[in-house]
Structure formats: structure tokens, C-alpha cells
Scaffold this motif. Structure first.
Motif, mmCIF file in Angstrom:
data_model
loop_
_atom_site.group_PDB
_atom_site.id
_atom_site.type_symbol
_atom_site.label_atom_id
_atom_site.label_comp_id
_atom_site.label_asym_id
_atom_site.label_seq_id
_atom_site.Cartn_x
_atom_site.Cartn_y
_atom_site.Cartn_z
ATOM 1 N N ALA A 104 49.892 20.589 12.377
ATOM 2 C CA ALA A 104 50.501 21.671 13.153
ATOM 3 C C ALA A 104 49.540 22.216 14.208
ATOM 4 O O ALA A 104 48.343 22.357 13.962
ATOM 5 C CB ALA A 104 50.957 22.793 12.231
ATOM 6 N N VAL A 105 50.109 22.526 15.365
ATOM 7 C CA VAL A 105 49.346 23.079 16.479
ATOM 8 C C VAL A 105 50.158 24.210 17.106
ATOM 9 O O VAL A 105 51.369 24.063 17.327
ATOM 10 C CB VAL A 105 49.068 21.997 17.554
ATOM 11 N N ILE A 106 49.505 25.326 17.396
ATOM 12 C CA ILE A 106 50.156 26.426 18.104
ATOM 13 C C ILE A 106 50.125 26.094 19.593
ATOM 14 O O ILE A 106 49.058 25.886 20.162
ATOM 15 C CB ILE A 106 49.445 27.762 17.829
ATOM 16 N N VAL A 107 51.311 26.045 20.222
ATOM 17 C CA VAL A 107 51.372 25.716 21.648
ATOM 18 C C VAL A 107 51.666 26.929 22.522
ATOM 19 O O VAL A 107 51.422 26.888 23.729
ATOM 20 C CB VAL A 107 52.375 24.573 21.933
ATOM 21 N N GLU A 108 52.183 27.992 21.928
ATOM 22 C CA GLU A 108 52.397 29.259 22.640
ATOM 23 C C GLU A 108 52.189 30.402 21.665
ATOM 24 O O GLU A 108 52.569 30.295 20.499
ATOM 25 C CB GLU A 108 53.827 29.364 23.188
ATOM 26 N N ALA A 109 51.603 31.488 22.160
ATOM 27 C CA ALA A 109 51.399 32.673 21.331
ATOM 28 C C ALA A 109 51.450 33.913 22.215
ATOM 29 O O ALA A 109 50.838 33.939 23.281
ATOM 30 C CB ALA A 109 50.047 32.593 20.614
ATOM 31 N N ARG A 131 47.184 39.055 15.117
ATOM 32 C CA ARG A 131 47.886 37.773 15.252
ATOM 33 C C ARG A 131 49.012 37.912 16.271
ATOM 34 O O ARG A 131 49.503 39.008 16.532
ATOM 35 C CB ARG A 131 48.517 37.363 13.924
ATOM 36 N N ALA A 132 49.441 36.774 16.771
ATOM 37 C CA ALA A 132 50.582 36.751 17.683
ATOM 38 C C ALA A 132 51.856 37.060 16.909
ATOM 39 O O ALA A 132 52.071 36.539 15.812
ATOM 40 C CB ALA A 132 50.690 35.394 18.358
ATOM 41 N N GLY A 133 52.712 37.880 17.474
ATOM 42 C CA GLY A 133 53.989 38.226 16.856
ATOM 43 C C GLY A 133 55.092 37.247 17.213
ATOM 44 O O GLY A 133 56.184 37.291 16.653
ATOM 45 N N ARG A 134 54.815 36.359 18.163
ATOM 46 C CA ARG A 134 55.758 35.302 18.531
ATOM 47 C C ARG A 134 54.949 34.048 18.822
ATOM 48 O O ARG A 134 53.978 34.102 19.590
ATOM 49 C CB ARG A 134 56.561 35.684 19.769
ATOM 50 N N ILE A 135 55.339 32.935 18.194
ATOM 51 C CA ILE A 135 54.612 31.683 18.418
ATOM 52 C C ILE A 135 55.574 30.503 18.516
ATOM 53 O O ILE A 135 56.708 30.564 18.040
ATOM 54 C CB ILE A 135 53.559 31.395 17.322
ATOM 55 N N VAL A 136 55.057 29.453 19.117
ATOM 56 C CA VAL A 136 55.718 28.158 19.127
ATOM 57 C C VAL A 136 54.708 27.178 18.535
ATOM 58 O O VAL A 136 53.564 27.113 18.988
ATOM 59 C CB VAL A 136 56.130 27.722 20.548
ATOM 60 N N VAL A 137 55.131 26.453 17.506
ATOM 61 C CA VAL A 137 54.269 25.522 16.785
ATOM 62 C C VAL A 137 54.907 24.140 16.807
ATOM 63 O O VAL A 137 56.127 24.018 16.643
ATOM 64 C CB VAL A 137 54.082 25.985 15.318
ATOM 65 N N THR A 138 54.080 23.115 16.994
ATOM 66 C CA THR A 138 54.554 21.747 16.834
ATOM 67 C C THR A 138 53.874 21.151 15.608
ATOM 68 O O THR A 138 52.766 21.552 15.246
ATOM 69 C CB THR A 138 54.246 20.868 18.068
ATOM 70 N N GLY A 139 54.539 20.226 14.967
ATOM 71 C CA GLY A 139 53.979 19.555 13.808
ATOM 72 C C GLY A 139 54.866 18.402 13.403
ATOM 73 O O GLY A 139 55.847 18.090 14.085
ATOM 74 N N GLU A 140 54.527 17.781 12.277
ATOM 75 C CA GLU A 140 55.280 16.637 11.783
ATOM 76 C C GLU A 140 55.743 16.905 10.357
ATOM 77 O O GLU A 140 55.024 17.516 9.571
ATOM 78 C CB GLU A 140 54.403 15.391 11.815
ATOM 79 N N ALA A 154 57.394 37.595 14.112
ATOM 80 C CA ALA A 154 57.135 38.555 13.037
ATOM 81 C C ALA A 154 56.337 37.935 11.884
ATOM 82 O O ALA A 154 55.326 37.289 12.116
ATOM 83 C CB ALA A 154 58.453 39.175 12.566
ATOM 84 N N PHE A 155 56.804 38.149 10.659
ATOM 85 C CA PHE A 155 56.029 37.744 9.489
ATOM 86 C C PHE A 155 55.876 36.233 9.375
ATOM 87 O O PHE A 155 54.816 35.740 8.990
ATOM 88 C CB PHE A 155 56.655 38.323 8.211
ATOM 89 N N GLU A 156 56.920 35.483 9.717
ATOM 90 C CA GLU A 156 56.792 34.032 9.632
ATOM 91 C C GLU A 156 55.742 33.526 10.623
ATOM 92 O O GLU A 156 54.968 32.625 10.305
ATOM 93 C CB GLU A 156 58.136 33.332 9.883
ATOM 94 N N ALA A 157 55.661 34.141 11.803
ATOM 95 C CA ALA A 157 54.630 33.765 12.780
ATOM 96 C C ALA A 157 53.241 34.041 12.214
ATOM 97 O O ALA A 157 52.325 33.218 12.335
ATOM 98 C CB ALA A 157 54.832 34.521 14.093
ATOM 99 N N ARG A 158 53.063 35.193 11.587
ATOM 100 C CA ARG A 158 51.775 35.542 10.973
ATOM 101 C C ARG A 158 51.400 34.545 9.887
ATOM 102 O O ARG A 158 50.274 34.051 9.826
ATOM 103 C CB ARG A 158 51.819 36.965 10.402
ATOM 104 N N ALA A 159 52.362 34.216 9.018
ATOM 105 C CA ALA A 159 52.091 33.291 7.922
ATOM 106 C C ALA A 159 51.747 31.890 8.451
ATOM 107 O O ALA A 159 50.826 31.240 7.937
ATOM 108 C CB ALA A 159 53.303 33.226 6.980
ATOM 109 N N LEU A 160 52.443 31.433 9.466
ATOM 110 C CA LEU A 160 52.135 30.128 10.067
ATOM 111 C C LEU A 160 50.711 30.098 10.611
ATOM 112 O O LEU A 160 49.966 29.134 10.382
ATOM 113 C CB LEU A 160 53.117 29.813 11.194
ATOM 114 N N GLN A 161 50.320 31.153 11.315
ATOM 115 C CA GLN A 161 48.969 31.206 11.870
ATOM 116 C C GLN A 161 47.922 31.207 10.762
ATOM 117 O O GLN A 161 46.878 30.557 10.871
ATOM 118 C CB GLN A 161 48.809 32.443 12.758
#
Length: 189
Positions: A104-109, A131-140, A154-161
Motif C-alpha cells: 500500500a502507498v498513500i498517493v494523496e493526503a 494525520r490526514a483526514g482524507r487519503i487516497v491509497v493504492t495497493g494490491e 476520518a477514522f478509516e483514513a487514520r487507521a490506514l495511515q
């Protein structure tokens, strides 16, 4: 179908968690274990051992009270792989259900804000992390290797980061602004 189920991203539609098989519950390592401070290598998401590890992460996460995410380094494996499920957390606004991501890689925050975090690998402490409150992540996706893009907030963005940091050899303690932002975890009898 519940409102939360309707918010599942099209990026993950068609991926079946059951395809991972039954996982084993693994012991969680705690700081200062060296595996927690090393960046993990990228993985082949279709390799049988990675698919099995993905199932193990989900099984271990599910039996751990309050756990919303678990990364491979937390079970002693240096790898770019983590499981996430924030569906039942009270701070959740957007959820993509239970999923596992490799590489996984964060491409926008954007929309940075502080918030309190805890971690199974640092069981006695919590800390305030920006942490960023809005993110875009790519992964496989494990099993298929299909590339996905997840946009969340929100919380899912925080947990992903938080989980991506684990894969990169970082703990939330590495992200706090100083000792004044670290707290003893409250325990209730």
C-alpha cells in the motif's frame, strides 16, 4: 444491505475475504522488537505464504479486543501487508469493510488534524498524532493481486495511515510531536 455496507468502495467489490481461507491466531510482538522498526519489503500478493499471512492477520485482528488493524510486522513478519476493519468503531464515518492490502502507498493526503492513537504493539501508551483526514491509497489484494485504489476519510483514513506506517517500520510514537503528546493508557477494572 446496511448503510455501511452500501459505502463499500467499488475498488474492493468482487474481492472475497473467504478466498484467503482460515487463518491462525498469531502472537503480537511489542516494542522494542526490531521487526517493528524495519521497513518491510514489498510482497507478491499471490504467493501462497502471503495469502496465508493475510488470513492470519484477519484472524488475529478479529480476536483482539478493540483492534481495527494489524500489520505483518506486528506478528513478527517484515512485509508490506496489513488487515483493516473499522466497521464497528464509533468514530467511523466511511468504511470499506474488512480488507487486506499488500504494498500500500498513500498517493494523496489532505485535511490534516491531530488525534489520539493506540497500538497493540505499544500496549501501555497512547499518543496524539497528526494525520490526514482524507487519503487516497493504492495497493494490491492478496490472493488476486488486483490493484485497487481506496479513497477514504476520518477514522478509516487514520487507521490506514497507522498500518502503512507499521509496514514502513514506524510506530505512532515516531509520529507524535513530543513527550507532551504521549499518555499512559487508561485501564478499567
Amino acid at each position: 444491505m446496511s448503510e455501511q455496507d452500501q459505502r463499500v468502495s467499488a475498488a474492493i467489490e468482487g474481492w472475497d475475504l473467504a478466498s484467503l481461507g482460515e487463518g491462525r491466531v498469531l502472537p503480537v510482538v511489542t516494542a522494542p522488537a526490531p521487526v517493528l522498526s524495519r521497513p518491510g519489503p514489498q510482497v507478491d500478493p499471490t504467493a501462497p505464504e502471503i495469502v496465508a499471512l493475510a488470513a492470519d492477520l484477519v484472524a488475529t485482528m478479529r480476536i483482539s479486543p478493540g483492534c481495527v488493524g494489524l500489520a505483518a510486522p506486528q506478528v513478527g513478519v517484515s512485509a508490506q501487508l496489513f488487515a483493516l476493519d473499522v466497521t464497528t468503531h464509533p468514530k467511523t464515518i466511511t468504511t470499506h469493510g474488512v480488507f487486506v492490502l499488500a504494498n500500500a502507498v498513500i498517493v494523496e493526503a489532505s485535511r490534516w488534524r491531530p488525534g489520539r492513537e493506540g497500538c497493540m504493539s505499544v500496549p501501555d501508551l497512547t499518543g496524539d498524532v497528526k494525520r490526514a483526514g482524507r487519503i487516497v491509497v493504492t495497493g494490491e489484494l492478496p490472493g488476486t493481486g488486483r490493484k485497487v485504489t481506496i479513497t477514504t476519510d476520518a477514522f478509516e483514513a487514520r487507521a490506514l495511515q497507522h498500518e502503512i506506517d507499521h509496514c514502513d517500520g514506524l510506530l505512532f510514537l515516531d509520529k507524535v510531536s513530543g513527550a507532551h503528546a504521549i499518555y499512559q493508557r487508561k485501564t478499567y477494572l
